[in-house]
Write a protein that holds these residues in place. Structure first.
Motif, PDB file in Angstrom:
ATOM      1  N   SER A   1      -4.863   3.621  -2.294  1.00  0.00           N
ATOM      2  CA  SER A   1      -4.969   4.388  -3.539  1.00  0.00           C
ATOM      3  C   SER A   1      -6.119   5.397  -3.498  1.00  0.00           C
ATOM      4  CB  SER A   1      -5.114   3.461  -4.749  1.00  0.00           C
ATOM      5  OG  SER A   1      -6.399   2.872  -4.778  1.00  0.00           O
ATOM      6  N   HIS A   2      -7.105   5.147  -2.638  1.00  0.00           N
ATOM      7  CA  HIS A   2      -8.228   6.070  -2.496  1.00  0.00           C
ATOM      8  C   HIS A   2      -8.042   7.046  -1.320  1.00  0.00           C
ATOM      9  CE1 HIS A   2     -10.190   3.227  -5.229  1.00  0.00           C
ATOM     10  NE2 HIS A   2     -10.934   4.263  -5.563  1.00  0.00           N
ATOM     11  N   GLY A   3      -6.869   7.021  -0.707  1.00  0.00           N
ATOM     12  CA  GLY A   3      -6.535   8.006   0.309  1.00  0.00           C
ATOM     13  C   GLY A   3      -7.058   7.735   1.708  1.00  0.00           C
ATOM     14  N   TRP A   4      -7.479   6.496   1.992  1.00  0.00           N
ATOM     15  CA  TRP A   4      -7.996   6.173   3.320  1.00  0.00           C
ATOM     16  C   TRP A   4      -6.884   5.820   4.308  1.00  0.00           C
ATOM     17  CZ3 TRP A   4     -12.993   6.870   4.693  1.00  0.00           C
ATOM     18  CH2 TRP A   4     -13.942   6.984   3.682  1.00  0.00           C
ATOM     19  N   ILE A   5      -5.845   5.160   3.832  1.00  0.00           N
ATOM     20  CA  ILE A   5      -4.779   4.669   4.718  1.00  0.00           C
ATOM     21  C   ILE A   5      -3.410   4.916   4.099  1.00  0.00           C
ATOM     22  CG2 ILE A   5      -6.228   2.823   5.685  1.00  0.00           C
ATOM     23  CD1 ILE A   5      -4.463   0.878   3.879  1.00  0.00           C
ATOM     24  N   THR A   6      -2.399   4.743   4.950  1.00  0.00           N
ATOM     25  CA  THR A   6      -1.023   4.659   4.478  1.00  0.00           C
ATOM     26  C   THR A   6      -0.447   3.353   5.015  1.00  0.00           C
ATOM     27  OG1 THR A   6      -0.135   5.843   6.394  1.00  0.00           O
ATOM     28  CG2 THR A   6      -0.672   7.156   4.436  1.00  0.00           C
ATOM     29  N   ARG A   7       0.483   2.795   4.262  1.00  0.00           N
ATOM     30  CA  ARG A   7       1.179   1.582   4.688  1.00  0.00           C
ATOM     31  C   ARG A   7       2.666   1.882   4.695  1.00  0.00           C
ATOM     32  NH1 ARG A   7       0.094  -2.874   0.686  1.00  0.00           N
ATOM     33  NH2 ARG A   7       0.260  -1.151  -0.759  1.00  0.00           N
TER      34      ARG A   7
ATOM     35  N   GLN B   1     -13.863  -3.434   2.795  1.00  0.00           N
ATOM     36  CA  GLN B   1     -13.080  -2.239   3.096  1.00  0.00           C
ATOM     37  C   GLN B   1     -13.666  -1.503   4.304  1.00  0.00           C
ATOM     38  OE1 GLN B   1     -13.433  -0.277  -0.662  1.00  0.00           O
ATOM     39  NE2 GLN B   1     -11.594  -1.236  -1.519  1.00  0.00           N
ATOM     40  N   TYR B   2     -14.980  -1.463   4.376  1.00  0.00           N
ATOM     41  CA  TYR B   2     -15.659  -0.810   5.497  1.00  0.00           C
ATOM     42  C   TYR B   2     -15.304  -1.481   6.821  1.00  0.00           C
ATOM     43  CZ  TYR B   2     -19.625   0.254   8.599  1.00  0.00           C
ATOM     44  OH  TYR B   2     -20.412   0.604   9.664  1.00  0.00           O
ATOM     45  N   ILE B   3     -15.340  -2.810   6.873  1.00  0.00           N
ATOM     46  CA  ILE B   3     -15.023  -3.469   8.152  1.00  0.00           C
ATOM     47  C   ILE B   3     -13.550  -3.291   8.502  1.00  0.00           C
ATOM     48  CG2 ILE B   3     -16.982  -5.055   8.131  1.00  0.00           C
ATOM     49  CD1 ILE B   3     -15.024  -7.295   7.306  1.00  0.00           C
ATOM     50  N   ALA B   4     -12.699  -3.203   7.477  1.00  0.00           N
ATOM     51  CA  ALA B   4     -11.289  -2.894   7.746  1.00  0.00           C
ATOM     52  C   ALA B   4     -11.176  -1.485   8.332  1.00  0.00           C
ATOM     53  CB  ALA B   4     -10.461  -3.019   6.474  1.00  0.00           C
ATOM     54  N   MET B   5     -11.922  -0.546   7.757  1.00  0.00           N
ATOM     55  CA  MET B   5     -11.879   0.824   8.261  1.00  0.00           C
ATOM     56  C   MET B   5     -12.453   0.909   9.670  1.00  0.00           C
ATOM     57  SD  MET B   5     -10.247   2.623   6.136  1.00  0.00           S
ATOM     58  CE  MET B   5     -10.536   4.173   7.022  1.00  0.00           C
ATOM     59  N   LEU B   6     -13.526   0.184   9.952  1.00  0.00           N
ATOM     60  CA  LEU B   6     -14.075   0.172  11.313  1.00  0.00           C
ATOM     61  C   LEU B   6     -13.010  -0.255  12.312  1.00  0.00           C
ATOM     62  CD1 LEU B   6     -17.632  -1.464  11.030  1.00  0.00           C
ATOM     63  CD2 LEU B   6     -17.075   0.923  11.518  1.00  0.00           C
ATOM     64  N   THR B   7     -12.291  -1.300  11.955  1.00  0.00           N
ATOM     65  CA  THR B   7     -11.250  -1.813  12.832  1.00  0.00           C
ATOM     66  C   THR B   7     -10.124  -0.789  12.997  1.00  0.00           C
ATOM     67  OG1 THR B   7     -11.798  -4.031  12.061  1.00  0.00           O
ATOM     68  CG2 THR B   7      -9.712  -3.774  13.247  1.00  0.00           C
ATOM     69  N   LEU B   8      -9.748  -0.176  11.898  1.00  0.00           N
ATOM     70  CA  LEU B   8      -8.674   0.821  11.960  1.00  0.00           C
ATOM     71  C   LEU B   8      -9.118   2.067  12.722  1.00  0.00           C
ATOM     72  CD1 LEU B   8      -7.339   0.317   8.353  1.00  0.00           C
ATOM     73  CD2 LEU B   8      -6.091  -0.175  10.480  1.00  0.00           C
ATOM     74  N   TRP B   9     -10.355   2.508  12.548  1.00  0.00           N
ATOM     75  CA  TRP B   9     -10.829   3.660  13.316  1.00  0.00           C
ATOM     76  C   TRP B   9     -10.796   3.365  14.812  1.00  0.00           C
ATOM     77  CZ3 TRP B   9     -14.968   4.088   9.106  1.00  0.00           C
ATOM     78  CH2 TRP B   9     -14.641   5.095   8.188  1.00  0.00           C
TER      79      TRP B   9
ATOM     80  N   LEU C   1      -6.143  -9.558   2.398  1.00  0.00           N
ATOM     81  CA  LEU C   1      -6.049  -8.172   2.861  1.00  0.00           C
ATOM     82  C   LEU C   1      -5.230  -7.265   1.943  1.00  0.00           C
ATOM     83  CD1 LEU C   1      -5.528  -8.303   6.719  1.00  0.00           C
ATOM     84  CD2 LEU C   1      -7.370  -7.197   5.469  1.00  0.00           C
ATOM     85  N   THR C   2      -4.169  -7.785   1.362  1.00  0.00           N
ATOM     86  CA  THR C   2      -3.259  -6.935   0.593  1.00  0.00           C
ATOM     87  C   THR C   2      -3.954  -6.169  -0.526  1.00  0.00           C
ATOM     88  OG1 THR C   2      -1.348  -8.258   1.211  1.00  0.00           O
ATOM     89  CG2 THR C   2      -1.118  -6.892  -0.759  1.00  0.00           C
ATOM     90  N   PRO C   3      -4.745  -6.829  -1.396  1.00  0.00           N
ATOM     91  CA  PRO C   3      -5.420  -6.046  -2.446  1.00  0.00           C
ATOM     92  C   PRO C   3      -6.419  -5.033  -1.877  1.00  0.00           C
ATOM     93  CG  PRO C   3      -5.708  -8.416  -2.823  1.00  0.00           C
ATOM     94  CD  PRO C   3      -4.980  -8.249  -1.535  1.00  0.00           C
ATOM     95  N   LEU C   4      -7.103  -5.414  -0.812  1.00  0.00           N
ATOM     96  CA  LEU C   4      -8.053  -4.524  -0.157  1.00  0.00           C
ATOM     97  C   LEU C   4      -7.330  -3.285   0.368  1.00  0.00           C
ATOM     98  CD1 LEU C   4     -10.756  -5.695   2.342  1.00  0.00           C
ATOM     99  CD2 LEU C   4      -9.203  -3.892   2.985  1.00  0.00           C
ATOM    100  N   LEU C   5      -6.185  -3.493   1.019  1.00  0.00           N
ATOM    101  CA  LEU C   5      -5.424  -2.382   1.580  1.00  0.00           C
ATOM    102  C   LEU C   5      -4.820  -1.510   0.485  1.00  0.00           C
ATOM    103  CD1 LEU C   5      -3.711  -4.252   4.537  1.00  0.00           C
ATOM    104  CD2 LEU C   5      -5.606  -2.615   4.669  1.00  0.00           C
TER     105      LEU C   5
END
Length: 150
Positions: free
Chosen positions: A79-85, A41-49, A70-74
């Motif tokens: 659900s934890h409020g980090w992203i929207t899809r 999740q952290y590396i996904a967030m790094l990429t998104l940031w 990716l789907t379950p990770l996203l």
């Protein structure tokens, strides 16, 4: 008597990488615990940031992960409020990932926490750069080998 040289575990680069990877996972588990983030999740967030908004496909290309991984990770990040899809307006088959305001606000806290943890390792900038260069070289050589043996 066989002519094949015996392979010793402690001489295997792949085992060293495996062992360091396990230790890095534990390191990041502790560093990211206050944010309830896993390493993937952290590396996904790094990429998104760095690049958001992104499609799921684009994020997968950056991280070398397929949409099934990716789907379950996203979903968990959402659900934890980090992203929207949301579905793309131009192509509803495409899912667009965007950061929430909360994720943008927590970015520096996450970076500070990880950087503080890295300070504990005591690697000099030169040592870190040398490790990074070596890993990059190995990755390139493995990619070259794998592409030539497809």
């Amino acid at each position: 008597m066989p002519k094949t040289k015996q392979i010793h575990l402690d001489e295997q680069l792949c085992f060293q990488v495996y062992t360091v990877n396990k230790k890095f996972n534990h390191f990041y588990q502790q560093a990211l615990k206050p944010f309830d983030l896993t390493y993937p999740q952290y590396i996904a967030m790094l990429t998104l940031w760095q690049y958001a908004p992104l499609s799921v496909k684009q994020l997968g290309e950056y991280l070398h992960l397929d949409s099934g991984t990716l789907t379950p990770l996203l979903k968990r990040l959402e659900s934890h409020g980090w992203i929207t899809r949301s579905r793309s307006e131009s192509d509803e088959r495409t899912v667009i990932i965007e950061l929430t305001e909360d994720a943008q606000n927590k970015r520096d806290d996450v970076f500070d926490r990880v950087n503080n943890c890295f300070d504990i390792l005591g690697l000099t900038p030169e040592e870190k750069a040398a490790c990074s260069q070596t890993m990059s070289t190995i990755e390139t050589k493995l990619d070259d080998y794998n592409e030539s043996h497809i």
